[in-house]
Design a protein around this motif. Structure first.
Motif, PDB file in Angstrom:
ATOM      1  N   PHE A  65       0.826  -1.209   0.000  1.00  0.00           N
ATOM      2  CA  PHE A  65       0.000   0.000   0.000  1.00  0.00           C
ATOM      3  C   PHE A  65       0.865   1.266   0.000  1.00  0.00           C
ATOM      4  O   PHE A  65       0.679   2.162  -0.823  1.00  0.00           O
ATOM      5  CB  PHE A  65      -0.947   0.011   1.210  1.00  0.00           C
ATOM      6  N   TYR A  66       1.847   1.316   0.898  1.00  0.00           N
ATOM      7  CA  TYR A  66       2.675   2.525   1.038  1.00  0.00           C
ATOM      8  C   TYR A  66       3.556   2.752  -0.189  1.00  0.00           C
ATOM      9  O   TYR A  66       3.642   3.864  -0.707  1.00  0.00           O
ATOM     10  CB  TYR A  66       3.527   2.431   2.308  1.00  0.00           C
ATOM     11  N   VAL A  67       4.207   1.676  -0.634  1.00  0.00           N
ATOM     12  CA  VAL A  67       5.142   1.817  -1.756  1.00  0.00           C
ATOM     13  C   VAL A  67       4.388   2.201  -3.031  1.00  0.00           C
ATOM     14  O   VAL A  67       4.732   3.169  -3.702  1.00  0.00           O
ATOM     15  CB  VAL A  67       5.947   0.514  -1.959  1.00  0.00           C
TER      16      VAL A  67
ATOM     17  N   THR B 182       5.346  11.404  -0.332  1.00  0.00           N
ATOM     18  CA  THR B 182       6.043  10.113  -0.257  1.00  0.00           C
ATOM     19  C   THR B 182       6.716   9.952   1.106  1.00  0.00           C
ATOM     20  O   THR B 182       6.798   8.844   1.631  1.00  0.00           O
ATOM     21  CB  THR B 182       7.094   9.967  -1.375  1.00  0.00           C
ATOM     22  N   GLY B 183       7.169  11.051   1.682  1.00  0.00           N
ATOM     23  CA  GLY B 183       7.762  11.000   3.012  1.00  0.00           C
ATOM     24  C   GLY B 183       6.743  10.576   4.048  1.00  0.00           C
ATOM     25  O   GLY B 183       7.032   9.780   4.943  1.00  0.00           O
ATOM     26  N   SER B 184       5.537  11.098   3.884  1.00  0.00           N
ATOM     27  CA  SER B 184       4.443  10.750   4.782  1.00  0.00           C
ATOM     28  C   SER B 184       4.106   9.261   4.675  1.00  0.00           C
ATOM     29  O   SER B 184       3.902   8.573   5.669  1.00  0.00           O
ATOM     30  CB  SER B 184       3.232  11.615   4.421  1.00  0.00           C
TER      31      SER B 184
ATOM     32  N   PRO C 291       4.545   3.686   8.085  1.00  0.00           N
ATOM     33  CA  PRO C 291       4.957   2.345   8.537  1.00  0.00           C
ATOM     34  C   PRO C 291       6.239   2.352   9.382  1.00  0.00           C
ATOM     35  O   PRO C 291       6.428   1.470  10.213  1.00  0.00           O
ATOM     36  CB  PRO C 291       5.161   1.564   7.228  1.00  0.00           C
ATOM     37  N   MET C 292       7.125   3.354   9.195  1.00  0.00           N
ATOM     38  CA  MET C 292       8.420   3.327   9.895  1.00  0.00           C
ATOM     39  C   MET C 292       8.391   4.058  11.233  1.00  0.00           C
ATOM     40  O   MET C 292       8.985   3.628  12.210  1.00  0.00           O
ATOM     41  CB  MET C 292       9.519   3.927   9.000  1.00  0.00           C
ATOM     42  N   TRP C 293       7.734   5.221  11.274  1.00  0.00           N
ATOM     43  CA  TRP C 293       7.699   6.001  12.513  1.00  0.00           C
ATOM     44  C   TRP C 293       6.375   5.831  13.257  1.00  0.00           C
ATOM     45  O   TRP C 293       6.245   6.273  14.389  1.00  0.00           O
ATOM     46  CB  TRP C 293       7.862   7.506  12.227  1.00  0.00           C
ATOM     47  N   GLY C 294       5.378   5.291  12.533  1.00  0.00           N
ATOM     48  CA  GLY C 294       4.050   5.140  13.128  1.00  0.00           C
ATOM     49  C   GLY C 294       3.209   6.406  13.054  1.00  0.00           C
ATOM     50  O   GLY C 294       2.174   6.505  13.696  1.00  0.00           O
ATOM     51  N   THR C 295       3.651   7.388  12.275  1.00  0.00           N
ATOM     52  CA  THR C 295       2.855   8.608  12.136  1.00  0.00           C
ATOM     53  C   THR C 295       3.011   9.174  10.722  1.00  0.00           C
ATOM     54  O   THR C 295       4.067   9.040  10.101  1.00  0.00           O
ATOM     55  CB  THR C 295       3.262   9.675  13.175  1.00  0.00           C
ATOM     56  N   TRP C 296       1.923   9.789  10.227  1.00  0.00           N
ATOM     57  CA  TRP C 296       1.965  10.377   8.881  1.00  0.00           C
ATOM     58  C   TRP C 296       2.783  11.672   8.887  1.00  0.00           C
ATOM     59  O   TRP C 296       3.402  12.034   7.916  1.00  0.00           O
ATOM     60  CB  TRP C 296       0.553  10.721   8.383  1.00  0.00           C
TER      61      TRP C 296
END
Lengths: 53, 254
Positions: free
Chosen positions: A14-16, B117-119, B124-129
């Motif tokens: 989803f993210y990618v 794209t950073g958001s 998934p990595m930091w747990g926040t948009w």
């Protein structure tokens, strides 16, 4: 690597794919918009010129 | 006393002449597009398929191949825009003014892509948009600067005056560029530090670095293509009453 695992992106599909999709849309839009505007502006100028003749 | 030899001066004079620029840009765009597509194709293939999975971030890190090049472009284009604006302001070169304003929309797009794209990578990595850390906030201000430049230009009817106003705004905004670049070192940010531009040794493996640099070069080509398309439109608008545009339209009417 199968096609399915490629698209699964290790669970981050989803993210990618959303990131790549938005990037693609913005970049395409940025090229098509000025082309469309330029062509319609040229047509507008052509119509004006024909009226004056 | 002459600093610039005649042929060189003539070359620049010719390049900056609107009809010549309009035609030349039109001829160059297909070639540039070809090179761009080849680089993009290889960059995407190498980034999404060939490059190994990151041992910490899994496959989510693959967003880097558009996120980092976009962020670089957002800074690079801003500097180009401010420089073109300054040249237009000092020497009153019409083409420089057009390059400055044509860069704004492309720069805003890359800034937008970097933020989005950073958001999508941060979730998934930091747990926040989103988080109001120095890097993210200063990049958001960059987006507002671009939008401010575009809005100001559209708000002033006389485009020579509009270009002057825009150039001054762009030059004032340059102060934000080093803030964005050094934000990850000056402040304790959630955003990670630089991985590529570290002077001693980049902390990224070569198999990940090559697709990243390919994408960065591809985006440079994209910028040239997009800015030339914008510039052609802008040039037609400004020169609509001139003889060369009339001739162009007349040839098209035949």
């Amino acid at each position: 690597m199968s096609i399915a695992t490629f698209f699964a992106m290790g669970g981050y599909a989803f993210y990618v794919w959303t990131a790549y999709g938005i990037c693609f849309l913005v970049l395409v839009f940025n090229i098509l918009m000025p082309i469309r505007q330029r062509l319609s502006f040229l047509q507008e100028l052509a119509r004006k010129q024909q009226r004056q003749q | 006393m002459k600093f610039i030899p005649d042929p060189v001066g003539k070359f620049f004079h010719r390049m900056a002449s609107p009809p010549h620029f309009y035609a030349l840009a039109g001829q160059m765009i297909p070639w540039l597009t070809g090179i761009f597509l080849v680089l993009l194709g290889y960059g995407l293939f190498a980034g999404l398929y060939l490059a190994p999975t990151d041992y910490q971030q899994g496959d989510s890190y693959r967003i880097i191949y558009i996120h980092v090049p976009s962020a670089w472009m957002s800074l690079f284009i801003y500097i180009v825009m401010a420089l073109a604006g300054a040249i237009g302001l000092i020497w009153r070169i019409k083409l420089a003014e057009i390059m400055a304003i044509s860069s704004a929309s492309v720069g805003a797009s890359f800034t937008f892509i970097a933020l989005v794209t950073g958001s999508l990578w941060g979730k998934p990595m930091w747990g926040t948009w989103w988080v109001w850390d120095a890097r993210l906030t200063s990049e958001l201000i960059l987006l507002f600067l671009y939008l401010g430049v575009m809005g100001l230009y559209n708000a002033i009817d006389d485009k020579r005056t509009a270009s002057k106003a825009v150039a001054i705004l762009a030059l004032v905004g340059v102060v934000n560029i080093p803030i964005i670049h050094y934000s990850v070192e000056w402040w304790n940010t959630l955003h990670q530090g630089p991985t590529v531009t570290k002077m001693d040794k980049p902390s990224i493996h070569i198999s990940m670095l090559i697709p990243l640099l390919t994408m960065a070069v591809a985006f440079k080509f994209y910028y040239v293509i997009a800015v030339l398309q914008r510039a052609r439109l802008e040039l037609l608008h400004r020169e609509r009453t001139s003889a060369w545009v009339k001739k162009l339209v007349m040839e098209q009417n035949k």
